[in-house]
Design an enzyme around this catalytic site. Structure first.
Site, PDB file in Angstrom:
ATOM      1  N   ARG A   1       7.102  -0.086   1.999  1.00  0.00           N
ATOM      2  CA  ARG A   1       6.890  -1.221   2.893  1.00  0.00           C
ATOM      3  C   ARG A   1       5.657  -2.009   2.461  1.00  0.00           C
ATOM      4  O   ARG A   1       4.745  -1.451   1.859  1.00  0.00           O
ATOM      5  CB  ARG A   1       6.747  -0.772   4.352  1.00  0.00           C
ATOM      6  CG  ARG A   1       5.694   0.305   4.584  1.00  0.00           C
ATOM      7  CD  ARG A   1       6.169   1.232   5.711  1.00  0.00           C
ATOM      8  NE  ARG A   1       5.124   2.134   6.166  1.00  0.00           N
ATOM      9  CZ  ARG A   1       4.836   3.287   5.568  1.00  0.00           C
ATOM     10  NH1 ARG A   1       5.454   3.636   4.458  1.00  0.00           N
ATOM     11  NH2 ARG A   1       3.896   4.062   6.052  1.00  0.00           N
TER      12      ARG A   1
ATOM     13  N   ARG B   1      -9.484  -8.534  10.887  1.00  0.00           N
ATOM     14  CA  ARG B   1      -9.306  -9.551   9.831  1.00  0.00           C
ATOM     15  C   ARG B   1     -10.131 -10.789  10.118  1.00  0.00           C
ATOM     16  O   ARG B   1      -9.692 -11.920   9.894  1.00  0.00           O
ATOM     17  CB  ARG B   1      -7.825  -9.899   9.669  1.00  0.00           C
ATOM     18  CG  ARG B   1      -7.016  -8.722   9.198  1.00  0.00           C
ATOM     19  CD  ARG B   1      -5.767  -9.094   8.424  1.00  0.00           C
ATOM     20  NE  ARG B   1      -5.047  -7.888   8.082  1.00  0.00           N
ATOM     21  CZ  ARG B   1      -3.966  -7.450   8.727  1.00  0.00           C
ATOM     22  NH1 ARG B   1      -3.450  -8.151   9.719  1.00  0.00           N
ATOM     23  NH2 ARG B   1      -3.396  -6.321   8.361  1.00  0.00           N
TER      24      ARG B   1
ATOM     25  N   LYS C   1      -3.311   4.740   6.627  1.00  0.00           N
ATOM     26  CA  LYS C   1      -3.493   5.307   7.967  1.00  0.00           C
ATOM     27  C   LYS C   1      -3.413   6.831   7.935  1.00  0.00           C
ATOM     28  O   LYS C   1      -2.521   7.392   7.310  1.00  0.00           O
ATOM     29  CB  LYS C   1      -2.409   4.760   8.895  1.00  0.00           C
ATOM     30  CG  LYS C   1      -2.517   3.269   9.082  1.00  0.00           C
ATOM     31  CD  LYS C   1      -1.375   2.737   9.931  1.00  0.00           C
ATOM     32  CE  LYS C   1      -1.384   1.225   9.997  1.00  0.00           C
ATOM     33  NZ  LYS C   1      -0.976   0.599   8.720  1.00  0.00           N
TER      34      LYS C   1
ATOM     35  N   ASP D   1     -11.677  -0.283  13.393  1.00  0.00           N
ATOM     36  CA  ASP D   1     -12.116  -0.311  11.987  1.00  0.00           C
ATOM     37  C   ASP D   1     -13.590  -0.713  11.859  1.00  0.00           C
ATOM     38  O   ASP D   1     -14.090  -1.498  12.675  1.00  0.00           O
ATOM     39  CB  ASP D   1     -11.268  -1.317  11.196  1.00  0.00           C
ATOM     40  CG  ASP D   1      -9.827  -0.865  11.035  1.00  0.00           C
ATOM     41  OD1 ASP D   1      -9.605   0.360  10.952  1.00  0.00           O
ATOM     42  OD2 ASP D   1      -8.929  -1.735  10.995  1.00  0.00           O
TER      43      ASP D   1
ATOM     44  N   ARG E   1       0.812  -1.208   0.000  1.00  0.00           N
ATOM     45  CA  ARG E   1       0.000   0.000   0.000  1.00  0.00           C
ATOM     46  C   ARG E   1       0.849   1.263   0.000  1.00  0.00           C
ATOM     47  O   ARG E   1       0.482   2.286  -0.519  1.00  0.00           O
ATOM     48  CB  ARG E   1      -0.900  -0.043   1.244  1.00  0.00           C
ATOM     49  CG  ARG E   1      -1.749   1.169   1.461  1.00  0.00           C
ATOM     50  CD  ARG E   1      -2.910   0.844   2.369  1.00  0.00           C
ATOM     51  NE  ARG E   1      -3.741  -0.195   1.777  1.00  0.00           N
ATOM     52  CZ  ARG E   1      -4.474  -1.068   2.461  1.00  0.00           C
ATOM     53  NH1 ARG E   1      -4.487  -1.038   3.772  1.00  0.00           N
ATOM     54  NH2 ARG E   1      -5.195  -1.965   1.841  1.00  0.00           N
ATOM     55  N   TYR E   2       1.980   1.182   0.675  1.00  0.00           N
ATOM     56  CA  TYR E   2       2.865   2.344   0.820  1.00  0.00           C
ATOM     57  C   TYR E   2       4.101   2.114  -0.043  1.00  0.00           C
ATOM     58  O   TYR E   2       4.446   0.969  -0.333  1.00  0.00           O
ATOM     59  CB  TYR E   2       3.265   2.501   2.286  1.00  0.00           C
ATOM     60  CG  TYR E   2       2.109   2.755   3.224  1.00  0.00           C
ATOM     61  CD1 TYR E   2       1.505   4.009   3.279  1.00  0.00           C
ATOM     62  CD2 TYR E   2       1.608   1.744   4.038  1.00  0.00           C
ATOM     63  CE1 TYR E   2       0.433   4.248   4.141  1.00  0.00           C
ATOM     64  CE2 TYR E   2       0.543   1.977   4.906  1.00  0.00           C
ATOM     65  CZ  TYR E   2      -0.030   3.231   4.954  1.00  0.00           C
ATOM     66  OH  TYR E   2      -1.079   3.459   5.801  1.00  0.00           O
TER      67      TYR E   2
ATOM     68  N   CYS F   1      -9.726 -12.087  18.977  1.00  0.00           N
ATOM     69  CA  CYS F   1     -10.202 -10.862  19.612  1.00  0.00           C
ATOM     70  C   CYS F   1     -11.542 -10.484  18.979  1.00  0.00           C
ATOM     71  O   CYS F   1     -11.680 -10.534  17.757  1.00  0.00           O
ATOM     72  CB  CYS F   1      -9.213  -9.731  19.397  1.00  0.00           C
ATOM     73  SG  CYS F   1      -7.567 -10.105  20.006  1.00  0.00           S
TER      74      CYS F   1
ATOM     75  N   CYS G   1     -11.460  -7.925  16.118  1.00  0.00           N
ATOM     76  CA  CYS G   1     -10.495  -8.212  15.045  1.00  0.00           C
ATOM     77  C   CYS G   1     -10.919  -7.615  13.706  1.00  0.00           C
ATOM     78  O   CYS G   1     -12.050  -7.775  13.257  1.00  0.00           O
ATOM     79  CB  CYS G   1     -10.333  -9.714  14.887  1.00  0.00           C
ATOM     80  SG  CYS G   1      -9.208 -10.169  13.545  1.00  0.00           S
TER      81      CYS G   1
ATOM     82  N   CYS H   1      -4.796 -17.424  15.237  1.00  0.00           N
ATOM     83  CA  CYS H   1      -4.360 -16.702  16.431  1.00  0.00           C
ATOM     84  C   CYS H   1      -4.524 -17.633  17.617  1.00  0.00           C
ATOM     85  O   CYS H   1      -5.296 -18.588  17.558  1.00  0.00           O
ATOM     86  CB  CYS H   1      -5.223 -15.461  16.648  1.00  0.00           C
ATOM     87  SG  CYS H   1      -4.781 -14.096  15.570  1.00  0.00           S
TER      88      CYS H   1
ATOM     89  N   ASP I   1      -7.559   4.149  10.106  1.00  0.00           N
ATOM     90  CA  ASP I   1      -7.102   3.450   8.894  1.00  0.00           C
ATOM     91  C   ASP I   1      -8.195   3.639   7.853  1.00  0.00           C
ATOM     92  O   ASP I   1      -9.329   3.198   8.037  1.00  0.00           O
ATOM     93  CB  ASP I   1      -6.829   1.967   9.184  1.00  0.00           C
ATOM     94  CG  ASP I   1      -5.683   1.432   8.330  1.00  0.00           C
ATOM     95  OD1 ASP I   1      -5.426   2.017   7.253  1.00  0.00           O
ATOM     96  OD2 ASP I   1      -5.050   0.438   8.735  1.00  0.00           O
TER      97      ASP I   1
HETATM   98  C1  LIG Z   1      -0.291  -0.459   8.702  1.00  0.00           C
HETATM   99  C2  LIG Z   1       0.253  -0.911   7.439  1.00  0.00           C
HETATM  100  C3  LIG Z   1       1.607  -0.761   7.160  1.00  0.00           C
HETATM  101  C4  LIG Z   1       2.588  -0.138   8.129  1.00  0.00           C
HETATM  102  O1  LIG Z   1       2.361   1.214   8.294  1.00  0.00           O
HETATM  103  P1  LIG Z   1       3.285   2.038   9.306  1.00  0.00           P
HETATM  104  O2  LIG Z   1       2.672   3.400   9.315  1.00  0.00           O
HETATM  105  O3  LIG Z   1       4.664   2.008   8.752  1.00  0.00           O
HETATM  106  O4  LIG Z   1       3.218   1.358  10.629  1.00  0.00           O
HETATM  107  C5  LIG Z   1       2.063  -1.193   5.939  1.00  0.00           C
HETATM  108  N1  LIG Z   1       1.245  -1.747   5.033  1.00  0.00           N
HETATM  109  C6  LIG Z   1      -0.066  -1.898   5.269  1.00  0.00           C
HETATM  110  C7  LIG Z   1      -0.919  -2.482   4.223  1.00  0.00           C
HETATM  111  C8  LIG Z   1      -0.610  -1.490   6.478  1.00  0.00           C
HETATM  112  O5  LIG Z   1      -1.911  -1.654   6.722  1.00  0.00           O
END
Ligand SMILES: *Cc1c(COP(=O)(O)O)cnc(C)c1O
Length: 389
Positions: free
Chosen positions: A135, A153, A356, A312, A131-132, A148, A151, A144, A349
């Protein structure tokens, strides 16, 4: 005598599994097909309403209703976590609220979906969400130790195929390898620490082989719900990964027990920095004093508050959601009033996979070219000279 030897041998074997072959690149890994995917079953997990009724007083009517609820959303509670309930007569106990099903779960709300973050739709390979820019999130299991009730997911609880095969892991990692801008992999699920240690080791080492990946991060609730799982063998594996971070999820000060603290200490002794991602939950921690206590207790065990999540809009969690404003107000009551080290970032989110979004109190009252008007945590207003940039 022969028999005894044999027993000893198998015992040793289960303690010290053979080292997987790390030299193999991920794409030729199938030698490890036989690694069982899950492990360390909790002894006597509570999975049925009848079993639960041995610990909590539930009348017949409630039992019938809850049996209906768990047909939709299964229940699994570790005896350890259940033991943290202070008063079994109190239906509003914050521990109970997080693990015992509620009738409110089947009162669905029009804003709720099965996959609020659109992770399925935005997956780039099965189980990998990118998504980013730098990362990506790898879901290594749907399992799990405890489910929870809030949850996000839940879709994985039911999924027939909630566990990536090693072939799918391999496919995800090939994607990562092709995208050198990805410098961090978040290993989540489910709870990655439910995996057989050897399988987890295999996955982490396969990630480590990708040169462009500088950081690995595991998301887990294991220290909170099953601290005994953080054993010597797991630590021996985790300590090999010098770029590994772990995020845990403590939501209430009553979860910060000596056992949980010891589990955290063991991970820290492996050189792993721990951070906390709490979820803002109505009736659990939607109170500035409770939240402050939680954050301070975490700081005392060197677990750094990282995020506080708005709950969420996942199906069956309407009774946990608070106004977004409440999260902002909680942060306002922390900032300045306690250590800056105790303050998480409050985030929503975004739905549809928008990512986020941090929210917080506003300390900037006005901004002019040569002067800004600011307020401090006590609401004192100051004029601050704004240097020309
Ligand atoms: C939360 C999340 C991350 C990590 O986000 P950070 O802000 O770096 O903690 C990375 N990818 C996805 C899809 C996420 O939901």
């Amino acid at each position: 005598m022969e028999n005894e030897k044999l027993v000893k041998k198998t015992e040793q074997k289960s303690e010290e599994p053979p080292e997987p072959n790390f030299e193999e690149p991920p794409s030729t890994k199938l030698c490890l097909k036989e690694i069982p995917s899950s492990t360390q079953e909790v002894r006597h997990p509570i999975a049925s309403i009848e079993a639960l009724a041995k610990y909590l007083p539930l009348n017949e009517q409630v039992k019938i209703a809850l049996k209906q609820v768990i047909k939709s959303y299964q229940m699994l509670i570790t005896p350890y976590y259940l033991s943290l309930i202070k008063d079994v007569m109190d239906p509003h106990d914050p521990i109970r609220r997080q693990c015992v099903p509620s009738l409110e779960e089947i009162r669905e709300n029009e804003h709720e979906t099965m996959d609020p973050l659109a992770e399925e739709k935005t997956s780039v390979t099965p189980f990998l969400v990118h998504r980013y820019p730098d990362r990506a999130l790898l879901l290594v299991t749907g399992r799990c130790f405890m489910y929870c009730r809030h949850c996000t997911r839940k879709r994985l609880w039911k999924a027939k195929n909630a566990e990536p095969s090693l072939r799918e892991i391999d496919q995800a990692l090939r994607y990562v390898k092709d995208k050198p801008q990805i410098r961090e992999i978040i290993v989540s699920g489910g709870d990655p620490l439910t995996l057989h240690s050897e399988r987890l080791d295999y996955i982490l080492s396969a990630i480590r082989q990708i040169k462009s990946v500088e950081v690995m991060r595991i998301g887990t609730r294991t220290p909170v719900v099953n601290p005994q799982r953080i054993d010597a063998m797991l630590c021996r594996i985790l300590e090999k990964y010098e770029n590994l971070w772990i995020n845990v999820q403590f939501n209430h000060p009553a979860e910060v027990t000596p056992q949980a603290a010891e589990a955290c200490r063991k991970l820290q002794r492996c050189g792993i920095p721990l951070s906390n991602q709490a979820v803002l939950l109505k009736g659990v921690n939607d109170n500035p004093d409770v939240m402050k206590q939680l954050m301070q207790k975490l700081q005392a065990i060197r677990v750094r508050p990282y995020y506080l999540y708005q709950c969420d809009p996942v199906v069956g969690a309407n009774h946990f959601r608070t106004s977004v404003y409440q999260g902002i107000e909680i942060i306002e009551k922390l900032r300045g009033h306690t250590s800056g080290m105790c303050i998480p970032t409050f985030v929503v989110d975004g739905t549809e996979g928008k990512g986020k979004i941090p929210l917080g109190p506003n300390y900037l009252i006005s901004l002019a070219k040569d002067q800004v008007t600011l307020r401090n945590y006590k609401n004192e207003v100051i004029q601050y000279y704004n240097p020309q940039g």
